[in-house]
Design a protein around this motif. Structure first.
Motif, PDB file in Angstrom:
ATOM      1  N   ARG A 189     -12.682  -4.521  17.602  1.00 47.68           N
ATOM      2  CA  ARG A 189     -11.716  -5.381  16.907  1.00 47.68           C
ATOM      3  C   ARG A 189     -11.707  -5.054  15.407  1.00 47.68           C
ATOM      4  NH1 ARG A 189     -12.756 -11.466  18.272  1.00 47.68           N
ATOM      5  NH2 ARG A 189     -10.860 -11.661  16.984  1.00 47.68           N
ATOM      6  N   LEU A 190     -12.881  -4.731  14.876  1.00 46.74           N
ATOM      7  CA  LEU A 190     -12.934  -4.347  13.466  1.00 46.74           C
ATOM      8  C   LEU A 190     -12.227  -3.018  13.247  1.00 46.74           C
ATOM      9  CD1 LEU A 190     -13.996  -4.951  10.619  1.00 46.74           C
ATOM     10  CD2 LEU A 190     -16.101  -3.747  11.222  1.00 46.74           C
ATOM     11  N   MET A 191     -12.337  -2.123  14.220  1.00 45.71           N
ATOM     12  CA  MET A 191     -11.697  -0.814  14.078  1.00 45.71           C
ATOM     13  C   MET A 191     -10.185  -0.880  14.256  1.00 45.71           C
ATOM     14  SD  MET A 191     -13.912   1.464  13.185  1.00 45.71           S
ATOM     15  CE  MET A 191     -14.402   0.120  12.093  1.00 45.71           C
ATOM     16  N   ASP A 192      -9.692  -2.013  14.743  1.00 51.22           N
ATOM     17  CA  ASP A 192      -8.238  -2.170  14.803  1.00 51.22           C
ATOM     18  C   ASP A 192      -7.638  -2.279  13.402  1.00 51.22           C
ATOM     19  OD1 ASP A 192      -8.267  -2.089  17.539  1.00 51.22           O
ATOM     20  OD2 ASP A 192      -8.348  -4.283  17.787  1.00 51.22           O
ATOM     21  N   VAL A 193      -8.473  -2.610  12.423  1.00 48.91           N
ATOM     22  CA  VAL A 193      -8.018  -2.700  11.039  1.00 48.91           C
ATOM     23  C   VAL A 193      -7.748  -1.286  10.515  1.00 48.91           C
ATOM     24  CG1 VAL A 193      -8.668  -3.410   8.709  1.00 48.91           C
ATOM     25  CG2 VAL A 193      -9.318  -4.817  10.689  1.00 48.91           C
ATOM     26  N   ASP A 194      -6.699  -1.145   9.746  1.00 51.71           N
ATOM     27  CA  ASP A 194      -6.392   0.145   9.129  1.00 51.71           C
ATOM     28  C   ASP A 194      -7.578   0.597   8.269  1.00 51.71           C
ATOM     29  OD1 ASP A 194      -4.265   2.232   8.302  1.00 51.71           O
ATOM     30  OD2 ASP A 194      -5.025   1.445   6.392  1.00 51.71           O
ATOM     31  N   LEU A 195      -7.944   1.878   8.359  1.00 50.23           N
ATOM     32  CA  LEU A 195      -9.117   2.391   7.666  1.00 50.23           C
ATOM     33  C   LEU A 195      -9.007   2.221   6.161  1.00 50.23           C
ATOM     34  CD1 LEU A 195     -11.848   3.805   7.720  1.00 50.23           C
ATOM     35  CD2 LEU A 195     -10.640   6.004   7.691  1.00 50.23           C
ATOM     36  N   GLU A 196      -7.853   2.481   5.590  1.00 42.48           N
ATOM     37  CA  GLU A 196      -7.671   2.311   4.147  1.00 42.48           C
ATOM     38  C   GLU A 196      -7.856   0.847   3.749  1.00 42.48           C
ATOM     39  OE1 GLU A 196      -7.039   4.032   1.432  1.00 42.48           O
ATOM     40  OE2 GLU A 196      -6.770   6.070   2.171  1.00 42.48           O
ATOM     41  N   ASP A 197      -7.317  -0.075   4.575  1.00 42.43           N
ATOM     42  CA  ASP A 197      -7.492  -1.498   4.269  1.00 42.43           C
ATOM     43  C   ASP A 197      -8.968  -1.895   4.359  1.00 42.43           C
ATOM     44  OD1 ASP A 197      -4.820  -1.804   3.820  1.00 42.43           O
ATOM     45  OD2 ASP A 197      -4.375  -2.577   5.829  1.00 42.43           O
ATOM     46  N   LEU A 198      -9.650  -1.382   5.358  1.00 45.55           N
ATOM     47  CA  LEU A 198     -11.064  -1.721   5.513  1.00 45.55           C
ATOM     48  C   LEU A 198     -11.883  -1.172   4.345  1.00 45.55           C
ATOM     49  CD1 LEU A 198     -13.294  -2.981   7.177  1.00 45.55           C
ATOM     50  CD2 LEU A 198     -13.458  -0.863   8.496  1.00 45.55           C
ATOM     51  N   LEU A 199     -11.610   0.058   3.946  1.00 44.14           N
ATOM     52  CA  LEU A 199     -12.320   0.629   2.804  1.00 44.14           C
ATOM     53  C   LEU A 199     -12.018  -0.155   1.523  1.00 44.14           C
ATOM     54  CD1 LEU A 199     -11.891   4.459   3.453  1.00 44.14           C
ATOM     55  CD2 LEU A 199     -13.959   3.076   3.769  1.00 44.14           C
ATOM     56  N   HIS A 200     -10.777  -0.570   1.373  1.00 49.95           N
ATOM     57  CA  HIS A 200     -10.415  -1.372   0.204  1.00 49.95           C
ATOM     58  C   HIS A 200     -11.170  -2.700   0.213  1.00 49.95           C
ATOM     59  CE1 HIS A 200      -7.920  -2.811  -3.090  1.00 49.95           C
ATOM     60  NE2 HIS A 200      -7.715  -3.930  -2.406  1.00 49.95           N
ATOM     61  N   LEU A 201     -11.286  -3.320   1.383  1.00 48.11           N
ATOM     62  CA  LEU A 201     -12.029  -4.572   1.510  1.00 48.11           C
ATOM     63  C   LEU A 201     -13.490  -4.368   1.140  1.00 48.11           C
ATOM     64  CD1 LEU A 201     -12.439  -7.502   2.481  1.00 48.11           C
ATOM     65  CD2 LEU A 201     -12.751  -6.580   4.793  1.00 48.11           C
ATOM     66  N   LEU A 202     -14.108  -3.328   1.681  1.00 50.08           N
ATOM     67  CA  LEU A 202     -15.522  -3.070   1.390  1.00 50.08           C
ATOM     68  C   LEU A 202     -15.733  -2.753  -0.090  1.00 50.08           C
ATOM     69  CD1 LEU A 202     -16.409  -0.891   4.516  1.00 50.08           C
ATOM     70  CD2 LEU A 202     -16.819  -3.343   4.180  1.00 50.08           C
ATOM     71  N   GLU A 203     -14.796  -2.047  -0.700  1.00 57.96           N
ATOM     72  CA  GLU A 203     -14.901  -1.722  -2.123  1.00 57.96           C
ATOM     73  C   GLU A 203     -14.844  -2.991  -2.977  1.00 57.96           C
ATOM     74  OE1 GLU A 203     -14.898   1.121  -5.471  1.00 57.96           O
ATOM     75  OE2 GLU A 203     -15.430   1.254  -3.340  1.00 57.96           O
ATOM     76  N   ARG A 204     -13.980  -3.928  -2.582  1.00 54.12           N
ATOM     77  CA  ARG A 204     -13.882  -5.175  -3.339  1.00 54.12           C
ATOM     78  C   ARG A 204     -15.144  -6.016  -3.175  1.00 54.12           C
ATOM     79  NH1 ARG A 204      -7.761  -7.539  -3.204  1.00 54.12           N
ATOM     80  NH2 ARG A 204      -8.744  -8.887  -4.751  1.00 54.12           N
ATOM     81  N   ILE A 205     -15.743  -5.980  -2.013  1.00 50.12           N
ATOM     82  CA  ILE A 205     -17.004  -6.705  -1.819  1.00 50.12           C
ATOM     83  C   ILE A 205     -18.095  -6.109  -2.704  1.00 50.12           C
ATOM     84  CG2 ILE A 205     -18.828  -7.230  -0.160  1.00 50.12           C
ATOM     85  CD1 ILE A 205     -16.674  -7.407   1.996  1.00 50.12           C
ATOM     86  N   LYS A 206     -18.157  -4.786  -2.754  1.00 50.39           N
ATOM     87  CA  LYS A 206     -19.156  -4.136  -3.615  1.00 50.39           C
ATOM     88  C   LYS A 206     -18.901  -4.444  -5.083  1.00 50.39           C
ATOM     89  CE  LYS A 206     -21.948  -1.451  -2.934  1.00 50.39           C
ATOM     90  NZ  LYS A 206     -23.417  -1.597  -2.835  1.00 50.39           N
ATOM     91  N   MET A 207     -17.652  -4.552  -5.465  1.00 48.84           N
ATOM     92  CA  MET A 207     -17.328  -4.883  -6.850  1.00 48.84           C
ATOM     93  C   MET A 207     -17.844  -6.282  -7.198  1.00 48.84           C
ATOM     94  SD  MET A 207     -13.578  -4.982  -8.681  1.00 48.84           S
ATOM     95  CE  MET A 207     -13.031  -6.269  -7.563  1.00 48.84           C
ATOM     96  N   ILE A 208     -17.781  -7.210  -6.247  1.00 47.97           N
ATOM     97  CA  ILE A 208     -18.281  -8.567  -6.489  1.00 47.97           C
ATOM     98  C   ILE A 208     -19.800  -8.575  -6.579  1.00 47.97           C
ATOM     99  CG2 ILE A 208     -18.495 -10.864  -5.468  1.00 47.97           C
ATOM    100  CD1 ILE A 208     -15.684 -10.472  -4.326  1.00 47.97           C
TER     101      ILE A 208
END
Length: 261
Positions: A189-208
């Protein structure tokens, strides 16, 4: 002349110690009595009238005999008074030194207090910035994956910013770490997310989480309790490695590729 000017002039006057004043007055009185007795003895005791039996040489010897002891006494008194004054000055210097030490210690405490207040204010500013990033992250996730569509990351997720962040990072961690039979379903279900969107999400979490060390203790405890860094690292390790031009855009997730020219 005003009262203020009088008080300033009085402050500039150095008063003599009381003990020295008493000695000075006593010796002055004794000196006056000594001179008076000497004159009385010269005029009425030896051979009155004195001018008839004392020549100039005798008068010179008489005056020398009268004032020589006084000169010696006053010399000794001057030494005593000077010693007393020096003792008072040493006491004053010691007192001033102690006062200056106390003032310096107080200044150090004030500087430490001000430094602590500045650190607290800076930490609170970082907390506000993190709160803003948490709100933007939740809003972006809800826009990207509306909860009513049943997406893995936002379905039934809380709408409060901090609670959503904790739930989001927990779901990422479970999908990448859980070894139970449900792991495959959650990961898929997590892999159903677009890879670019997932990477963007993870990048924002790391920024926080990168702001954690500059925030308050309460915010540090919150971010540490969310296991955000661990969740991001586990997801990134299990993702298929994107092309180099993609990894360079996410320097927090792929620091080596981001530093490569």
């Amino acid at each position: 002349m005003t009262i203020g000017e009088d008080s300033e002039e009085n402050d500039d006057v150095v008063s003599m110690p009381k003990g020295s004043q008493r000695i000075l007055v006593s010796v002055s009185c004794v000196s006056v009595v000594w001179v008076v007795l000497a004159i009385w003895a010269a005029l009425f005791v030896s051979c009155p009238p004195a001018t008839a039996c004392l020549g100039l040489n005798e008068w010179g010897d008489f005056l020398a005999g009268v004032f020589a002891p006084l000169a010696f006494v006053w010399l000794a008194i001057a030494v005593v008074l000077q010693s007393a004054e020096l003792r008072e000055q040493r006491k004053e210097f010691k007192h001033n030194r102690n006062v200056m030490k106390a003032q310096a210690e107080e200044a150090r405490r004030q500087a430490a207090y001000i430094g602590t207040q500045i650190q607290i204010m800076e930490a609170l500013e970082q907390d506000k910035a993190i709160q803003v990033h948490l709100a933007h992250l939740r809003q972006w996730c809800f826009r990207r994956w509306p909860p009513h569509q049943g997406g893995y990351l936002t379905h039934t997720a809380p709408s409060e910013d901090q609670a959503f962040f904790v739930e989001l990072t927990y779901r990422l961690f479970v999908a990448a770490h859980d070894k139970s039979e449900e792991k495959a379903d959650k990961w898929n279900r997590l892999m159903d997310v677009d890879l670019e969107d997932l990477l963007h999400l993870l990048e924002r979490i790391k920024m926080i989480t990168a702001r954690e060390n500059e925030s308050s203790w309460a915010m540090q405890a919150f971010l540490a309790g969310s296991v955000a860094d661990l969740a991001v690292r586990k997801v990134v390790d299990q993702l298929p490695r994107p092309p180099l031009e993609v990894t360079r855009r996410y320097s927090r997730l792929y620091p080596q590729d981001g530093a490569t020219d």
